[in-house]
Design a protein around this motif. Sequence first.
Motif, PDB file in Angstrom:
ATOM      1  N   VAL A 133       0.695  -1.304   0.020  1.00 48.52           N
ATOM      2  CA  VAL A 133       0.048  -0.134   0.028  1.00 48.52           C
ATOM      3  C   VAL A 133       0.925   1.314  -0.092  1.00 48.52           C
ATOM      4  CG1 VAL A 133      -1.894  -1.225   1.190  1.00 48.52           C
ATOM      5  CG2 VAL A 133      -0.057   0.247   2.512  1.00 48.52           C
TER       6      VAL A 133
ATOM      7  N   ARG B 193     -13.657   8.227   6.633  1.00 48.92           N
ATOM      8  CA  ARG B 193     -13.507   8.216   5.149  1.00 48.92           C
ATOM      9  C   ARG B 193     -13.969   9.491   4.528  1.00 48.92           C
ATOM     10  NH1 ARG B 193      -9.732   7.146   2.337  1.00 48.92           N
ATOM     11  NH2 ARG B 193     -10.819   6.674   0.477  1.00 48.92           N
TER      12      ARG B 193
ATOM     13  N   ASP C 210       0.162   3.696  -2.701  1.00 43.17           N
ATOM     14  CA  ASP C 210      -1.174   4.573  -2.817  1.00 43.17           C
ATOM     15  C   ASP C 210      -1.087   5.594  -1.737  1.00 43.17           C
ATOM     16  OD1 ASP C 210      -1.966   2.654  -4.661  1.00 43.17           O
ATOM     17  OD2 ASP C 210      -3.341   1.198  -3.433  1.00 43.17           O
TER      18      ASP C 210
ATOM     19  N   ARG D 143      -7.840  -2.596   2.521  1.00 42.72           N
ATOM     20  CA  ARG D 143      -8.807  -3.357   2.170  1.00 42.72           C
ATOM     21  C   ARG D 143      -8.944  -3.520   0.662  1.00 42.72           C
ATOM     22  NH1 ARG D 143     -11.908  -1.324   7.543  1.00 42.72           N
ATOM     23  NH2 ARG D 143     -10.967  -2.926   8.929  1.00 42.72           N
ATOM     24  N   ASP D 144      -8.491  -2.452  -0.288  1.00 47.38           N
ATOM     25  CA  ASP D 144      -8.314  -2.583  -1.467  1.00 47.38           C
ATOM     26  C   ASP D 144      -7.462  -3.697  -2.031  1.00 47.38           C
ATOM     27  OD1 ASP D 144     -10.332  -0.558  -2.020  1.00 47.38           O
ATOM     28  OD2 ASP D 144      -8.894   1.154  -2.268  1.00 47.38           O
ATOM     29  N   HIS D 145      -6.274  -3.783  -1.114  1.00 46.32           N
ATOM     30  CA  HIS D 145      -5.612  -4.774  -1.399  1.00 46.32           C
ATOM     31  C   HIS D 145      -5.906  -6.388  -0.952  1.00 46.32           C
ATOM     32  CE1 HIS D 145      -2.419  -2.564  -3.726  1.00 46.32           C
ATOM     33  NE2 HIS D 145      -3.062  -1.448  -3.174  1.00 46.32           N
ATOM     34  N   GLY D 146      -6.923  -6.297  -0.171  1.00 52.99           N
ATOM     35  CA  GLY D 146      -7.355  -7.549   0.416  1.00 52.99           C
ATOM     36  C   GLY D 146      -7.020  -7.819   1.538  1.00 52.99           C
TER      37      GLY D 146
ATOM     38  N   CYS E  28      -7.925   6.192   5.597  1.00 52.70           N
ATOM     39  CA  CYS E  28      -7.368   6.122   4.339  1.00 52.70           C
ATOM     40  C   CYS E  28      -6.659   5.005   4.310  1.00 52.70           C
ATOM     41  CB  CYS E  28      -6.478   7.513   4.256  1.00 52.70           C
ATOM     42  SG  CYS E  28      -5.410   7.300   2.738  1.00 52.70           S
TER      43      CYS E  28
ATOM     44  N   GLU F  29      -6.856   2.222   6.025  1.00 50.94           N
ATOM     45  CA  GLU F  29      -7.783   0.998   6.140  1.00 50.94           C
ATOM     46  C   GLU F  29      -8.601   0.945   4.782  1.00 50.94           C
ATOM     47  OE1 GLU F  29      -9.085   0.025  10.523  1.00 50.94           O
ATOM     48  OE2 GLU F  29     -10.353   1.302   9.439  1.00 50.94           O
ATOM     49  N   ALA F  30      -8.843   1.883   4.022  1.00 47.47           N
ATOM     50  CA  ALA F  30      -9.411   1.641   2.536  1.00 47.47           C
ATOM     51  C   ALA F  30      -8.156   1.132   1.869  1.00 47.47           C
ATOM     52  CB  ALA F  30      -9.952   3.472   2.370  1.00 47.47           C
ATOM     53  N   ALA F  31      -7.146   1.787   1.795  1.00 46.21           N
ATOM     54  CA  ALA F  31      -6.094   1.431   0.857  1.00 46.21           C
ATOM     55  C   ALA F  31      -5.704  -0.132   1.036  1.00 46.21           C
ATOM     56  CB  ALA F  31      -4.677   2.201   0.797  1.00 46.21           C
TER      57      ALA F  31
END
Length: 275
Positions: free
Chosen positions: A121, A275, A124, A175-178, A169, A171-173
């Motif tokens: 991450v 978020r 990002d 979770r975008d990567h699993g 930010c 956590e969102a990044a």
Amino acid sequence: MCRWLAYSGSPVLLEELLYKPANSLVTQSRHSRLGAETTNGDGFGVGWYADAATPGLFLSTEPAWNDRNLRELSAQVSAGRVFAHVRASTGTAVQQTNCHPFRHGRWLWMHNGLITDFNLVRRDLAMTVDPSLYHEIEGSTDSEILFHLALTFGLETDPLAAVARAVGCVEAAGRDHGLVYPIQMTVATTDGETTWAFRYSSRGRSRSLFHSNDITTLREQYPDNPMLHSLSADTRLVVSEPLGDLHGAWREVPESACLVVTGGAGELRPFTPLR
């Protein structure tokens, strides 16, 4: 991972915080009781506020227990607000630019924990940092990126909201990567007047964090303890683990909470990523 302390109150010699307590931060660098690792020997740092426009910093890649310069400095420098940190790397290099606390103007920042799978991450998150701040990132740690995300989101005007947005930010990044549990943290930051200390993890099993009880109350409980009578009534400590075993001296900071220390007052507030 790491151990840290944040002190505010009457000016004290650094050695009173770093060396003299039974479970001092230097002791914790070798024999941590509550940390993820027993040894925190990948460097250390101390930040303090004096008369200069910005806080002083002393950073070293030496283990804290083995640095003669730290011993000398600690016996000479006194301050009324001190941040100190001993590091256990989670994978990034042992170098001065990766030692905490990190500094921006009047602000200091230090972190215990990690951004999970940071290499996944990193790009990002780095691209989210305000371009005007990006050049200030000198090291390679997740902690420094998290600091600059908080600055990007307004740390200097609303620290609680800024850190909540920075963590959101991350956590969102993640979770975008699993990633299921993207962040684990205790964080302290200060502008030299107020300290904000955060305890949070995506999993809800955060690293240890404590704050000292009211000094006036402790004086009443322990009237014969000279140390308690040498400190001002507004003295406060926030620590990764207690510096001693004095009964009633320490309270645990709850999960998902922010402790705000201004003068002698400490206020607990709930902490939820935004978020």
